[in-house]
Design an enzyme around this catalytic site. Sequence first.
Site, PDB file in Angstrom:
ATOM      1  N   GLY A   1     -56.268 -72.705 -16.158  1.00  0.00           N
ATOM      2  CA  GLY A   1     -56.497 -71.582 -16.870  1.00  0.00           C
ATOM      3  C   GLY A   1     -55.302 -71.464 -17.806  1.00  0.00           C
ATOM      4  O   GLY A   1     -55.006 -70.390 -18.229  1.00  0.00           O
ATOM      5  N   SER A   2     -54.711 -72.591 -18.363  1.00  0.00           N
ATOM      6  CA  SER A   2     -53.787 -72.329 -19.532  1.00  0.00           C
ATOM      7  C   SER A   2     -54.340 -71.947 -20.882  1.00  0.00           C
ATOM      8  O   SER A   2     -53.835 -71.131 -21.520  1.00  0.00           O
ATOM      9  CB  SER A   2     -52.979 -73.726 -19.661  1.00  0.00           C
ATOM     10  OG  SER A   2     -53.592 -74.696 -20.379  1.00  0.00           O
TER      11      SER A   2
ATOM     12  N   MET B   1     -65.959 -76.267 -15.880  1.00  0.00           N
ATOM     13  CA  MET B   1     -66.382 -77.811 -15.763  1.00  0.00           C
ATOM     14  C   MET B   1     -67.819 -77.853 -15.089  1.00  0.00           C
ATOM     15  O   MET B   1     -68.196 -78.570 -14.374  1.00  0.00           O
ATOM     16  CB  MET B   1     -65.481 -78.519 -14.837  1.00  0.00           C
ATOM     17  CG  MET B   1     -64.024 -78.440 -15.182  1.00  0.00           C
ATOM     18  SD  MET B   1     -63.795 -79.350 -16.481  1.00  0.00           S
ATOM     19  CE  MET B   1     -64.014 -81.065 -16.056  1.00  0.00           C
TER      20      MET B   1
ATOM     21  N   ASN C   1     -66.401 -72.578 -26.480  1.00  0.00           N
ATOM     22  CA  ASN C   1     -65.910 -73.573 -25.730  1.00  0.00           C
ATOM     23  C   ASN C   1     -64.541 -74.321 -26.448  1.00  0.00           C
ATOM     24  O   ASN C   1     -64.789 -74.347 -27.701  1.00  0.00           O
ATOM     25  CB  ASN C   1     -66.765 -74.639 -25.284  1.00  0.00           C
ATOM     26  CG  ASN C   1     -66.464 -75.839 -24.385  1.00  0.00           C
ATOM     27  OD1 ASN C   1     -65.684 -75.088 -23.415  1.00  0.00           O
ATOM     28  ND2 ASN C   1     -66.660 -76.802 -24.605  1.00  0.00           N
TER      29      ASN C   1
ATOM     30  N   HIS D   1     -62.443 -77.998 -26.508  1.00  0.00           N
ATOM     31  CA  HIS D   1     -62.782 -79.274 -26.185  1.00  0.00           C
ATOM     32  C   HIS D   1     -61.580 -80.074 -26.619  1.00  0.00           C
ATOM     33  O   HIS D   1     -60.966 -80.123 -27.786  1.00  0.00           O
ATOM     34  CB  HIS D   1     -63.825 -79.912 -26.731  1.00  0.00           C
ATOM     35  CG  HIS D   1     -64.311 -81.292 -26.009  1.00  0.00           C
ATOM     36  ND1 HIS D   1     -64.843 -81.523 -24.840  1.00  0.00           N
ATOM     37  CD2 HIS D   1     -64.183 -82.309 -26.667  1.00  0.00           C
ATOM     38  CE1 HIS D   1     -64.827 -82.865 -24.612  1.00  0.00           C
ATOM     39  NE2 HIS D   1     -64.668 -83.356 -25.763  1.00  0.00           N
TER      40      HIS D   1
ATOM     41  N   GLU E   1     -76.859 -78.552 -26.493  1.00  0.00           N
ATOM     42  CA  GLU E   1     -76.462 -79.804 -26.605  1.00  0.00           C
ATOM     43  C   GLU E   1     -74.901 -80.162 -25.998  1.00  0.00           C
ATOM     44  O   GLU E   1     -73.991 -79.358 -26.758  1.00  0.00           O
ATOM     45  CB  GLU E   1     -76.618 -80.380 -28.277  1.00  0.00           C
ATOM     46  CG  GLU E   1     -75.953 -81.655 -28.332  1.00  0.00           C
ATOM     47  CD  GLU E   1     -75.881 -81.777 -30.050  1.00  0.00           C
ATOM     48  OE1 GLU E   1     -75.212 -82.866 -30.328  1.00  0.00           O
ATOM     49  OE2 GLU E   1     -76.306 -81.083 -30.716  1.00  0.00           O
ATOM     50  N   LEU E   2     -74.592 -80.896 -25.349  1.00  0.00           N
ATOM     51  CA  LEU E   2     -73.165 -80.852 -24.736  1.00  0.00           C
ATOM     52  C   LEU E   2     -71.973 -81.045 -25.679  1.00  0.00           C
ATOM     53  O   LEU E   2     -72.102 -82.127 -26.549  1.00  0.00           O
ATOM     54  CB  LEU E   2     -73.141 -82.054 -23.610  1.00  0.00           C
ATOM     55  CG  LEU E   2     -71.611 -82.250 -23.311  1.00  0.00           C
ATOM     56  CD1 LEU E   2     -71.366 -81.183 -22.190  1.00  0.00           C
ATOM     57  CD2 LEU E   2     -71.495 -83.735 -22.213  1.00  0.00           C
ATOM     58  N   ASP E   3     -70.896 -80.146 -25.674  1.00  0.00           N
ATOM     59  CA  ASP E   3     -69.872 -80.225 -26.876  1.00  0.00           C
ATOM     60  C   ASP E   3     -70.633 -80.562 -28.213  1.00  0.00           C
ATOM     61  O   ASP E   3     -69.883 -80.943 -29.074  1.00  0.00           O
ATOM     62  CB  ASP E   3     -69.220 -81.226 -26.444  1.00  0.00           C
ATOM     63  CG  ASP E   3     -68.288 -81.078 -24.830  1.00  0.00           C
ATOM     64  OD1 ASP E   3     -68.245 -79.760 -24.769  1.00  0.00           O
ATOM     65  OD2 ASP E   3     -68.090 -82.118 -24.330  1.00  0.00           O
TER      66      ASP E   3
ATOM     67  N   GLU F   1     -54.887 -76.473 -28.542  1.00  0.00           N
ATOM     68  CA  GLU F   1     -55.816 -75.738 -27.886  1.00  0.00           C
ATOM     69  C   GLU F   1     -55.259 -74.115 -27.689  1.00  0.00           C
ATOM     70  O   GLU F   1     -56.033 -73.215 -28.196  1.00  0.00           O
ATOM     71  CB  GLU F   1     -55.948 -76.051 -26.645  1.00  0.00           C
ATOM     72  CG  GLU F   1     -56.517 -77.728 -26.441  1.00  0.00           C
ATOM     73  CD  GLU F   1     -57.184 -78.152 -25.087  1.00  0.00           C
ATOM     74  OE1 GLU F   1     -57.610 -77.319 -24.420  1.00  0.00           O
ATOM     75  OE2 GLU F   1     -57.088 -79.339 -24.824  1.00  0.00           O
TER      76      GLU F   1
HETATM   77  C1  GRF Z   1     -58.536 -78.154 -21.586  1.00  0.00           C
HETATM   78  O1  GRF Z   1     -57.882 -79.446 -21.947  1.00  0.00           O
HETATM   79  C2  GRF Z   1     -59.916 -77.882 -22.261  1.00  0.00           C
HETATM   80  O2  GRF Z   1     -59.957 -78.398 -23.405  1.00  0.00           O
HETATM   81  C3  GRF Z   1     -60.738 -78.649 -21.554  1.00  0.00           C
HETATM   82  O3  GRF Z   1     -60.285 -78.321 -20.173  1.00  0.00           O
HETATM   83  C4  GRF Z   1     -59.188 -78.142 -20.161  1.00  0.00           C
HETATM   84  C5  GRF Z   1     -58.762 -76.785 -19.526  1.00  0.00           C
HETATM   85  O4  GRF Z   1     -57.272 -76.619 -19.578  1.00  0.00           O
HETATM   86  N1  GRF Z   1     -62.026 -78.122 -21.577  1.00  0.00           N
HETATM   87  P1  GRF Z   1     -56.941 -75.105 -18.807  1.00  0.00           P
HETATM   88  O5  GRF Z   1     -57.713 -74.807 -17.663  1.00  0.00           O
HETATM   89  O6  GRF Z   1     -57.258 -74.057 -19.819  1.00  0.00           O
HETATM   90  O7  GRF Z   1     -55.546 -75.312 -18.785  1.00  0.00           O
END
Ligand code: GRF
Length: 214
Positions: A22-23, A100, A117, A119, A153-155, A184
């Site tokens: 959850g960062s 996930m 999302n 990625h 469509e995935l990602d 991110e």
């Molecule tokens: C991140 O790298 C995100 O891009 C991917 O999963 C990871 C999740 O990290 N989809 P966090 O749980 O937000 O720390």
Amino acid sequence: MQGRLPARDVNRRVGVLISGRGSNLQSIIDAIGGGHLQATLAIVISNRGDAYGLTRARQAGIEALHLDPRAYADRDAYDRALAATLQDRGVDLVCLAGFMRLVGRPLLDAFPERILNIHPSLLPAFPGLDAQKQALEHGVRVSGATVHLVTAELDGGPIILQSAVPVLEDDTVESLSSRILVEEHRIYPEAVAAVLNGGWAISGRRFVRGSGVL
Ligand code: GRF
């Protein structure tokens, strides 16, 4: 071009779906707390009970819920439960942050063009699992992070924001992942703000911002 609600019709209530640490959720919590993002985190939902992000949410005073997929007959039933829970909390925008699971029709249909999302690659390169490992194995010199709208469509949905990160000669999956993660955390709150602020439209594959859009 498809239409888009103007900003005044957006209630700015955000729901976040997680599976783990959850960062990215934390970066959204911090952006709201720091006054950089005008939004309310209405609920955080995890498909895993041990996700540390649930603790982060509770510490921030946000409702945190474990919805266990094993309690539902199939994927559609689970997605319907997710959609109903989010709608019940008045959520207008859903952020996947390390969630996930594939998002199915019931959830997509409940939040059309309202699911984001993040990625860890420069999409469309390296969709799916282990994006940083894919990038290293491919030998690319630049990778990065992408925030996009979620489609079937995935990602593969319209790209809202990207940030590039150089791949260094001695990078490992861990070192590259941690540099990408910094980006991110920077671009996810910014993308959430861009979507909530309106003034954008979808044109083909493109997320188009700016004048003349509305
Ligand atoms: C991140 O790298 C995100 O891009 C991917 O999963 C990871 C999740 O990290 N989809 P966090 O749980 O937000 O720390």
